[in-house]
Scaffold this motif. Structure first.
Motif, PDB file in Angstrom:
ATOM      1  N   PHE A  25       4.711   8.802   1.367  1.00  0.00           N
ATOM      2  CA  PHE A  25       5.410   9.995   0.655  1.00  0.00           C
ATOM      3  C   PHE A  25       4.883  11.380   1.119  1.00  0.00           C
ATOM      4  O   PHE A  25       3.675  11.202   1.184  1.00  0.00           O
ATOM      5  N   GLU A  26       5.770  12.588   0.984  1.00  0.00           N
ATOM      6  CA  GLU A  26       5.026  13.570   1.462  1.00  0.00           C
ATOM      7  C   GLU A  26       4.304  14.552   0.369  1.00  0.00           C
ATOM      8  O   GLU A  26       3.670  15.354   0.553  1.00  0.00           O
ATOM      9  N   ILE A  64       1.062  -1.193   0.086  1.00  0.00           N
ATOM     10  CA  ILE A  64      -0.013   0.109  -0.051  1.00  0.00           C
ATOM     11  C   ILE A  64       0.998   1.254   0.059  1.00  0.00           C
ATOM     12  O   ILE A  64       1.854   1.261   0.791  1.00  0.00           O
ATOM     13  N   LEU A  65       0.587   2.323  -0.987  1.00  0.00           N
ATOM     14  CA  LEU A  65       1.337   3.408  -0.932  1.00  0.00           C
ATOM     15  C   LEU A  65       0.320   4.639  -0.614  1.00  0.00           C
ATOM     16  O   LEU A  65      -0.769   4.491  -0.650  1.00  0.00           O
ATOM     17  N   THR A  66       0.954   5.395   0.374  1.00  0.00           N
ATOM     18  CA  THR A  66       0.217   6.466   0.726  1.00  0.00           C
ATOM     19  C   THR A  66       1.128   7.782   0.367  1.00  0.00           C
ATOM     20  O   THR A  66       2.429   7.873   0.515  1.00  0.00           O
ATOM     21  N   ALA A  67       0.215   9.016   0.304  1.00  0.00           N
ATOM     22  CA  ALA A  67       0.979  10.194   0.212  1.00  0.00           C
ATOM     23  C   ALA A  67       0.115  11.349   0.911  1.00  0.00           C
ATOM     24  O   ALA A  67      -1.148  11.479   0.864  1.00  0.00           O
ATOM     25  N   ASP A  68       0.622  11.994   1.658  1.00  0.00           N
ATOM     26  CA  ASP A  68       0.204  13.055   2.336  1.00  0.00           C
ATOM     27  C   ASP A  68       1.024  13.983   2.870  1.00  0.00           C
ATOM     28  O   ASP A  68       2.447  13.714   3.520  1.00  0.00           O
ATOM     29  N   ASP A  69       1.009  15.457   2.900  1.00  0.00           N
ATOM     30  CA  ASP A  69       1.907  16.309   3.188  1.00  0.00           C
ATOM     31  C   ASP A  69       2.099  16.443   4.703  1.00  0.00           C
ATOM     32  O   ASP A  69       3.316  16.890   5.219  1.00  0.00           O
ATOM     33  N   SER A  70       1.218  16.046   5.635  1.00  0.00           N
ATOM     34  CA  SER A  70       1.273  15.829   6.992  1.00  0.00           C
ATOM     35  C   SER A  70       2.157  14.793   7.524  1.00  0.00           C
ATOM     36  O   SER A  70       1.752  13.443   7.064  1.00  0.00           O
TER      37      SER A  70
END
Length: 187
Positions: A79-80, A50-56
């Motif tokens: 990832f950001e 599972i890949l996730t991306a969130d700036d927090s």
């Protein structure tokens, strides 16, 4: 000290034995073998990646902890922003185990979630992938009609509101149920 439980057949508290049979955990009397109870084992829909991306950073760590602790994925990478996310997605999508699920924040710097998702879909189309990677759009933004139309372009995709509950257990439970639902339907 060993655990004991009341056995109806022996009419006393007895040491117990645990046996795993047909996906169930059976508790049996150590003396007579009588089944004292059983428990269905939770079979989570575990994903390969599972890949996730969130700036927090807080949300990235929270999502990673939830997905790891609930054993929803063998590998969770965070990832950001959408750009760094896509670099990893492009490398993983050509592997046999690929990417099972993607979780994207809608509002990120460098490349937002919608642009990232549309680029992801373009990569899948170019590679002629029959099955599209499910996407969860994870955001605090309210889902209005305009957003629903944009999300439809990225199908299969669902919207998940981060909510305003300060309780991380509530969020963890919601994420667990949604990810299990999506992964179960994907099979």
């Amino acid at each position: 000290m060993d655990e004991t439980q009341y056995c109806l057949c022996c009419d006393e508290d007895v040491p117990i034995n645990t046996v795993y049979r047909d996906g169930k955990k059976e508790i049996t009397c150590l003396y007579c073998g009588f089944v004292l109870g059983f428990q269905e084992e939770k079979k989570g829909a575990s994903a390969s990646c599972i890949l996730t991306a969130d700036d927090s950073n807080l949300i990235r760590n929270l999502l990673t902890d939830i997905l790891t602790n609930k054993r929803l994925a063998e590998d969770v990478l965070s990832f950001e922003n959408g750009m760094t996310f896509l670099a990893e997605f492009n490398q993983r999508i050509i592997r046999p185990d690929g990417v099972s699920l993607v979780i994207l924040d809608l509002q990120m710097p460098v490349m937002d979630g919608l642009k990232t998702a549309l680029t992801l879909r373009a990569v899948e189309t170019k590679l002629q992938r029959d099955k599209k990677t499910p996407i969860i759009f994870f955001s605090a933004r309210k889902c209005d009609e305009a957003l629903k139309k944009q999300l439809a372009r990225c199908a299969p995709a669902v919207y998940f509101n981060k909510g305003d509950s300060p309780d991380p257990a509530n969020l963890a439970d919601r994420v667990d149920r949604l990810v299990n639902y999506i992964l179960t339907r994907k099979k």
